[in-house]
Structure formats: structure tokens, C-alpha cells
Design a protein around this motif. Structure first.
Motif, PDB file in Angstrom:
ATOM      1  N   GLU A 103       0.817  -1.218   0.000  1.00 26.88           N
ATOM      2  CA  GLU A 103       0.000   0.000   0.000  1.00 26.88           C
ATOM      3  C   GLU A 103       0.851   1.270   0.000  1.00 26.88           C
ATOM      4  O   GLU A 103       0.652   2.158  -0.839  1.00 26.88           O
ATOM      5  N   GLY A 112       1.748   1.317  -4.166  1.00 25.33           N
ATOM      6  CA  GLY A 112       0.571   1.940  -4.736  1.00 25.33           C
ATOM      7  C   GLY A 112      -0.684   1.096  -4.811  1.00 25.33           C
ATOM      8  O   GLY A 112      -1.661   1.492  -5.452  1.00 25.33           O
ATOM      9  N   CYS A 113      -0.695  -0.065  -4.184  1.00 27.14           N
ATOM     10  CA  CYS A 113      -1.910  -0.887  -4.153  1.00 27.14           C
ATOM     11  C   CYS A 113      -2.875  -0.329  -3.110  1.00 27.14           C
ATOM     12  O   CYS A 113      -2.463   0.305  -2.132  1.00 27.14           O
ATOM     13  N   ARG A 114      -4.162  -0.575  -3.306  1.00 30.79           N
ATOM     14  CA  ARG A 114      -5.162  -0.110  -2.351  1.00 30.79           C
ATOM     15  C   ARG A 114      -6.280  -1.148  -2.210  1.00 30.79           C
ATOM     16  O   ARG A 114      -6.652  -1.806  -3.186  1.00 30.79           O
ATOM     17  N   TYR A 174      -9.903  -0.619  -0.585  1.00 32.65           N
ATOM     18  CA  TYR A 174     -10.798   0.324   0.075  1.00 32.65           C
ATOM     19  C   TYR A 174     -12.017  -0.352   0.702  1.00 32.65           C
ATOM     20  O   TYR A 174     -12.665   0.232   1.558  1.00 32.65           O
ATOM     21  N   MET A 222      -7.212  -2.778  -5.545  1.00 33.50           N
ATOM     22  CA  MET A 222      -6.810  -2.061  -6.755  1.00 33.50           C
ATOM     23  C   MET A 222      -5.299  -2.204  -6.910  1.00 33.50           C
ATOM     24  O   MET A 222      -4.542  -1.825  -6.010  1.00 33.50           O
ATOM     25  N   PRO A 239      -2.028  -1.406  -9.379  1.00 39.15           N
ATOM     26  CA  PRO A 239      -1.530  -0.694 -10.568  1.00 39.15           C
ATOM     27  C   PRO A 239      -0.673  -1.619 -11.430  1.00 39.15           C
ATOM     28  O   PRO A 239       0.047  -2.481 -10.922  1.00 39.15           O
ATOM     29  N   ASP A 294      -7.236  10.433  -0.186  1.00 34.54           N
ATOM     30  CA  ASP A 294      -6.862   9.207  -0.872  1.00 34.54           C
ATOM     31  C   ASP A 294      -8.073   8.299  -1.037  1.00 34.54           C
ATOM     32  O   ASP A 294      -8.290   7.719  -2.105  1.00 34.54           O
ATOM     33  N   GLN A 314     -10.729   9.888  -3.640  1.00 34.15           N
ATOM     34  CA  GLN A 314     -10.265   9.818  -5.016  1.00 34.15           C
ATOM     35  C   GLN A 314     -10.147   8.368  -5.478  1.00 34.15           C
ATOM     36  O   GLN A 314     -10.530   8.021  -6.599  1.00 34.15           O
ATOM     37  N   GLY A 315      -9.624   7.510  -4.599  1.00 31.75           N
ATOM     38  CA  GLY A 315      -9.394   6.125  -4.994  1.00 31.75           C
ATOM     39  C   GLY A 315     -10.665   5.315  -5.108  1.00 31.75           C
ATOM     40  O   GLY A 315     -10.800   4.481  -6.008  1.00 31.75           O
ATOM     41  N   TYR A 316     -11.615   5.557  -4.193  1.00 29.83           N
ATOM     42  CA  TYR A 316     -12.824   4.729  -4.171  1.00 29.83           C
ATOM     43  C   TYR A 316     -13.914   5.275  -5.088  1.00 29.83           C
ATOM     44  O   TYR A 316     -14.640   4.505  -5.734  1.00 29.83           O
ATOM     45  N   GLY A 337     -13.311   7.803  -7.533  1.00 31.45           N
ATOM     46  CA  GLY A 337     -12.799   8.356  -8.775  1.00 31.45           C
ATOM     47  C   GLY A 337     -13.116   9.841  -8.901  1.00 31.45           C
ATOM     48  O   GLY A 337     -12.947  10.607  -7.948  1.00 31.45           O
TER      49      GLY A 337
END
Length: 751
Positions: free
Chosen positions: A130, A134-136, A138, A144, A146, A436, A439-441, A443
Motif C-alpha cells: 500500500e 501503490g496498491c489499495r 478500500y 486495486m 496498478p 486518498d 479519489q481512490g474509491y 474516482g
């Protein structure tokens, strides 16, 4: 010179870009290929093996490269990621790693992941994924990941972390996903406790013992009742220890064992229990003495007990044993402010200080949802970090943050994610974390979603609204959930939907976040009824269901199922049941009445907590359902005495109404109902009377009881309805000291 250059080129070819003394990065993968292996100790345990497999899987998902997993005794000095306590990692361990903590470290070539006890090594791998790759993750949906053909990490890395709390649980749907649990360093009480929560009756079941040995159970109002245990009874002590001995043998890996009261009142008042309680300042005395006595039989085990309701205060003299953990409840605190300042948490703060003075082993059972309406907007968002910081500062070492369990509720993913991060580190940068997630969850909808949450919080503060875990969105119809405020929130969600139009996955998330607003509109429409924003519309002199409402409810329930809503409230109906409630409302023909919108005068005021429409609840043209807080006139501890002014003298042939029976909430039907009439509002004559038999046996069913009077047609202007409240709560329904019965009446029809 040529020979030196050739050797250098061979060296770089062998190791790719992994030697990074020039660029301060280590290249685990370059161009989709890797020279690295994952190295485990020769005697690697299951957590180390699992951690290696997780890292291997995600590196492959990201880059396509597969890092082989080998044991250290087969290692050939190639570039490596060392996982666990390998011989090589000993060189970088300069300080002790705390339980469940981990160290991420690197030199100029190799990466080291070392864990403390428990799943520390697994947490270290997920943190690498994470924070550095850059993995997530949520929510309970797949993580997610990359796509990267080149994977780099910093050289000379040194990142040591440990949890702020030893026990960390956030109770939302996402936490039922095993990977989410490990990713966010959370725990699950089912995995830690051999016996959890309210446990007296798990240890001494009334079904097995009460009939033959009522003396094992609480003496309440002079009668033995299966409400709690009699903690001074030696036989109870023997049964509890025998039960625990067998349970511990069957589940030796359990970390904790609960010995705690049942949910409710009814503690024992026998002579021996009362003596202990008098010496200790309350019933917490007999509890702590009993738990300590049991814990002494199992010195190697850890026990938890509850500081809850009647055991909230610390005892005057007894101290919890070294292997006893006290779990304090925040049940009485309202949520519009942090626990550190809200007035309703004053007793909790005092008790926290008091327990903290006699033990260093404290857990807290906290609440972050509205249990009576899981889908209602519950803007406790801004307090999540402040509350956990406060608990950490007061030496609390474990937190059970109870949300909606495995059913979707207001901002469930957001609440779970934020709480998880704060449970690990309460000082996490909240702004960065929120940004974070949004934006990540969500978009491109993230900005509008954050504005939506901010608007809820700000409006709640501006209107000085109460945020009650047992509240109702109808009760907030004049403050942060007013129709005007809901329109403003809806505009922000409209923008969120527009921002992700054409992106089904993101649009589904925004739709789910919108469900609480729609739920509020539907619930409030039941309350507004024939008024603006109600579900009824005028049709001549009658009122009929707004035809749009049938489709609206169906669409809402379909979206609820799609979002994972399993129940609408704690122990409440499911989505199909909610649809059936509406179907019943839709099928109910609106009944005209001489009393419709007539002025009502009450002798005793309605409850401040459940005011409905005040006196006009009886003449607003709406019947109540099973929810006592909606369309019922709630009179606590006193008689219903309501005088209805019909405006002019008219013949009255019939008067009818309903009373609610809901023993769980201490609501009972009146023992007697009388109808009286008057021409002048001063002199009344009795027109009819009925007596309702009290419940003699235990009955927790919720039902509406109709009461009807056929009268003589005598002309009156004023109709008085009197309902005599029961003097006491039935013995079978245990109650806290001073608790009184209530009566609830809905529409009074006069014809």
C-alpha cells in the motif's frame, strides 16, 4: 582499464538495476522481469509463508514477474526479499519489534520484512504493497493493483511500525473479508475470544438450570428471575469454572474469555450480592469480585468483563486481577461531538479515569452507527479520529468499534476504512487519508462526495442537532435532515453521479452512498403524511397514495439489495420486510374523521426523546406501525389524557384508536381506556370504558392493539380519551431501577 570496464558491465548485467547506490532506488522488477527471490527462514512459520505468498501474488499481478520463494538454506546470494527472521535480517534489526509490529528495511540491494509476534509479518507485506507500491484495498471488493513493468522501492529504507491498540476491530461489512482484515491490520472477535460479549448465559444457560435451580439466577424484586446470575452462589462459581475449563481445553488458541453480564438490567439483590455491592459502591462490586475469583483459577488465560449500564462505575476497593481486562462501553454518549467534550459522555469520561486509576488493562466498546436506522445519515465522520486519539491518550489498549455488522449502512466503506487506519495509528494525517479514499474509491466523484460529507457535518453543527445511536431520521427533520438540507445534499450527489457517468462500478458506489438520503425521504414521508413531503396527496376530501411512491419504494429496495443491505436496523426487518411495510401502508385506505387536524390538549406531555408531532399526533390522519418513534404519541410513566376539540358540537357514533405493545421498549397497553364527551370543555360525561388485561407471561412481540367504542350518537364538541398507564413494569420484563412503563397511542378517529 578495459578489463575493469568489462567486469563492471558484467556486474550490472547480472544484477540489472538492483544495485542502486547511484539512484537511491532498488528495482525489484525491471521491464517486467526480476532477478529477485523471496527468502524465508528454514523453519518458516505459517504467517511467514503466507506473507511470502501474498507478496509473490501481488508482484505478479502488478508486473507479470514471478519472484520465486525459497528457504534460506537454499539461498545463493542473489538479490532477495528476506521475509521473517532470517539470518540475513539479523544485521538490520537494531531495536526490538513490538507485538504485531513490523520492520520494512533495505540496503542498497536487498529488502527485509521482519514481523513481531502474531501477524506482524503479514501486516508488513501489506504495508509495503500500500505505502510503497501503490496498491489499495478500500472495501471488501478486490484490491486495486496498478500495472507496473518497473517496481522500485527506496534504498536505505527503515520503516518500523507498531499498533496503537492491541485489539482493533471495526464492525462493518468490509471487515468480514479476510484479506481486508489482514490488509488493514484488523482483528475479529470470533477469532480472538473463546467466549465473547454478554456471556453469563453462555456459561450458565437458563434453559438448562433455571427450572431446577432458580437460586443460580438473580433475585429481582424478591423473585428469582433469569435476567442475570447470582454471583455470590458457590454453585454458579463451580459451573462457570467447569464450563470454562472444558471450553479452554477445546479451544486452546483463544486469546480472551468473557465473563460478563447480559444485555439489560435485573442484577441480583440477594443478601450476599447486596453486601458485596454495598461495600464496593454498586453492582460492579460483586461482578469484579466474581470475575477475579474465576480468573484466579486460570492464571495463564486472559479474561474480559464489561463496564456497562449498571456496572459502568469502578468499584471502591476491588481491583481487576492482572489477567482481567475491563471493557468500558460508550453506550450513553451522543455523537454530535467527540467523546472528549460531548456532555452526554461525562459519565463515561469519569468512569474511564476511575478504571484507569486501578488497572492498566482497558478496552472500549464504542458505537459508530445508528442502530435503529442503519441507513440513516449518521455524520459522526469528523469524530472518528478524535475519539480514537482520546482513547489512546487514556491508555486504552483495545477498541471494538461497533458499526452495522455485515449489513450495509451509511458510508460503511468510508467509516470502516478510516477507523481501521486510526486504530493502527490515531495520529494518521486525516486530510491525506480522506483525500486518498475519496479519489481512490469514488474516482472523479470523490470531490463531490467529500463535499457531501462536509455538508452533513457542518449542517449538523450549525443546527445544533443531536446525533443519537438510537435516533431516527424523522426526529432530525427540523435540523440537519430537513427537506431543505436534503435538497442541498442531493445536489452534491447529483454532481457525484454526473462525474462518473458511464462508469458502472463507480456509479454503483455513489448510488449506495445515496441510499441514506432516499431512506430519510421515505421515512419522513410516513411522518409528514398528508402534509408537504408526505406520501399522501389530496383527492377531493380524501387522501390517496402518491402514485410515484410505489415505484420509488420498489427502486429503493432494489438498490438496497444491490448494495448489500441485509437488515434495516439492529434485529429489525430485512429489505423484503421493509417493502412489505410499505405495501401495508399503500393498501391501507385513508380514513376520514371528525377529529382530522383538530386541536388536541394533553394533560401530560409526550416524551422529549420521541415527540412525534406532539399533541397533533392523535389527529394528523396517520396510523402508527411497529416503530414506536414514528406516528405514535409516546407518554412515559403517566396517563394519556387527551382532549380533542371538534370545533363544533356534532353527533359522535364511534371512537377508535390503537395502542402499541412493545415490551422490549417498555411500552404496554393501558390497563383502562375511557371516552368522555363535553359541550363546553369543562363538564365531561363518560361515554364508554374498556379494561385491557395486562400481559401475565413473557411476550416481546410488537403489535398494534385496536380499541373501538360504539357510542350513542350524542352530540359533543370535545372528546376526551384517557388511557391509564400500568403502575409497574411486569416482573418478567427486567428493568433498571426507576424505569417506568410507557403507553403509545396513534390516531384517534371520531365518527
Amino acid at each position: 582499464m578495459y578489463r575493469i570496464m568489462t567486469l563492471l558491465l558484467c556486474f550490472l548485467t547480472l544484477f540489472g538495476n538492483s544495485c542502486s547506490s547511484w539512484n537511491s532506488d532498488i528495482s525489484l522488477v525491471s521491464g517486467g522481469k526480476s532477478q529477485y527471490v523471496i527468502v524465508l527462514p528454514a523453519d518458516a512459520g505459517k504467517n511467514e509463508q503466507h506473507a511470502a505468498q501474498v507478496l509473490q501474488e501481488y508482484i505478479k499481478k502488478m508486473s507479470g514477474a514471478t519472484l520465486g520463494i525459497i528457504k534460506e538454506n537454499n539461498y545463493k546470494e542473489q538479490p532477495a526479499v528476506f521475509i521473517g527472521r532470517t539470518d540475513h535480517s539479523e544485521n538490520i534489526l537494531t531495536e526490538k519489534i513490538k507485538p504485531e509490529g513490523f520492520l520494512l528495511a533495505s540496503d542498497n540491494r536487498d529488502l527485509y520484512i521482519v514481523g513481531g509476534s502474531g501477524k506482524g509479518i503479514v501486516y508488513g507485506v501489506y504495508t509495503l504493497l500500500e505505502q510503497y507500491l501503490g496498491c489499495r484495498k478500500y472495501s471488501q471488493e478486490p484490491a486495486m493493483v496498478p500495472a507496473k513493468k518497473d517496481i522500485r522501492i527506496p534504498a536505505k529504507l527503515h520503516d518500523m511500525q507498531s499498533p496503537a491498540f492491541a485489539y482493533r476491530e471495526t464492525y462493518y461489512p468490509a471487515a468480514f473479508d479476510n484479506e481486508y482484515l489482514e490488509w488493514h491490520k484488523l482483528q475479529r472477535f470470533e477469532d480472538l475470544w473463546g467466549i465473547w460479549g454478554h456471556s453469563f448465559f453462555k456459561l450458565v444457560p437458563p434453559g438448562a438450570w433455571f427450572k431446577s435451580h432458580p437460586e443460580y439466577f438473580a433475585l429481582v424484586k424478591g423473585v428469582r428471575q433469569p435476567t442475570q446470575l447470582c454471583l455470590s452462589n458457590e454453585a454458579v462459581f463451580r459451573i462457570v469454572t467447569d464450563t470454562l475449563r472444558k471450553a479452554i481445553a477445546a479451544n486452546p488458541d483463544a486469546v480472551y474469555w468473557s465473563i460478563a453480564q447480559e444485555d439489560g438490567a435485573g442484577y441480583c439483590t440477594c443478601d450476599l450480592c447486596s453486601k458485596a455491592d454495598a461495600e464496593e459502591g454498586g453492582p460492579q462490586g460483586s461482578l469484579i469480585r466474581f470475575v477475579n475469583k474465576v480468573a484466579a483459577q486460570f492464571p495463564e488465560q486472559q479474561f474480559t468483563t464489561l463496564s456497562y449500564l449498571y456496572t459502568a462505575k469502578p468499584p471502591l476497593h476491588a481491583k481487576p486481577a492482572a489477567n482481567v481486562i475491563v471493557m468500558l462501553s460508550t453506550i450513553d454518549a451522543l455523537r454530535q461531538e467527540p467523546l472528549s467534550t460531548v456532555t452526554s459522555a461525562a459519565a463515561f469520561r469519569k468512569n474511564l479515569e476511575g478504571w484507569g486509576a486501578i488497572t492498566s488493562r482497558l478496552f472500549v466498546w464504542d458505537y459508530t452507527t445508528q442502530f435503529t436506522n442503519y441507513l440513516a445519515p449518521f455524520p459522526n465522520y469528523a469524530n472518528l479520529q478524535a475519539n480514537l486519539q482520546y482513547l489512546s491518550d487514556h491508555r486504552v489498549s483495545g477498541v471494538f468499534s461497533q458499526g452495522s455488522g455485515n449489513t450495509y449502512s451509511d458510508m460503511a466503506e468510508y467509516n470502516s476504512y478510516m477507523q481501521a487506519k486510526y486504530l493502527w495509528n490515531p495520529k494518521t494525517d486525516a486530510g491525506k487519508l480522506q483525500g486518498d479514499f475519496m479519489q481512490g474509491y469514488y474516482g472523479n466523484a470523490g470531490k463531490s462526495m467529500q463535499q457531501y460529507l462536509d455538508a452533513l457535518v457542518n449542517t449538523m453543527k450549525q443546527t445544533k442537532a443531536r446525533l443519537d445511536i438510537y435516533g431516527n431520521p424523522v426526529a432530525n427533520a427540523k435540523d440537519y435532515l430537513s427537506p431543505k438540507a436534503i435538497d442541498a445534499y442531493s445536489q452534491l450527489l447529483d454532481k457525484a453521479e454526473a462525474a462518473v457517468d458511464g462508469q458502472p462500478a463507480l456509479l454503483k458506489r455513489v448510488y449506495a452512498a445515496r441510499l441514506p438520503l432516499e431512506y430519510t425521504v421515505l421515512q419522513q414521508s410516513r411522518f409528514f403524511g398528508t402534509e408537504q413531503n408526505g406520501y399522501l396527496v389530496a383527492n377531493g376530501k380524501e387522501y390517496t397514495v402518491n402514485p410515484r411512491w410505489l415505484e420509488r419504494v420498489q427502486k429503493f429496495t432494489a438498490l438496497c439489495k444491490n448494495a448489500g443491505v441485509k437488515e434495516m436496523a439492529e434485529g429489525g426487518t430485512d429489505v423484503d420486510g421493509y417493502q412489505q411495510e410499505w405495501d401495508t401502508i399503500f393498501a391501507r385506505k385513508w380514513v376520514n374523521s371528525l377529529a382530522f387536524r383538530a386541536k388536541v390538549t394533553l394533560q401530560n406531555p409526550p416524551s422529549e426523546d420521541y415527540p412525534a408531532k406532539g399533541p397533533q399526533t392523535l389527529t394528523d390522519g396517520l396510523e402508527g406501525g411497529k416503530d414506536f418513534s414514528l406516528n405514535w404519541l409516546f407518554i412515559y410513566g403517566k396517563d394519556l389524557a387527551a382532549t380533542i376539540d371538534l370545533g363544533s358540537s356534532q353527533p359522535v357514533n364511534k371512537v377508535f384508536m390503537h395502542f402499541l405493545q412493545d415490551a422490549r421498549h417498555y411500552i404496554f397497553t393501558p390497563v383502562k381506556i375511557t371516552i368522555a364527551g363535553s359541550e363546553d370543555g369543562n363538564s365531561f360525561i363518560e361515554l364508554g370504558a374498556q379494561t385491557l388485561p395486562p400481559l401475565q407471561e413473557e411476550d416481546y412481540s410488537v403489535r398494534s392493539v385496536p380499541v373501538s367504542f360504539q357510542l350513542t350518537g350524542k352530540a359533543v364538541r370535545y372528546v376526551r380519551v384517557t388511557g391509564i398507564c400500568p403502575a409497574d413494569i411486569p416482573q418478567w420484563r427486567e428493568a433498571a431501577a426507576g424505569k417506568r412503563p410507557a403507553i403509545c397511542c396513534d390516531e384517534v378517529y371520531v365518527q
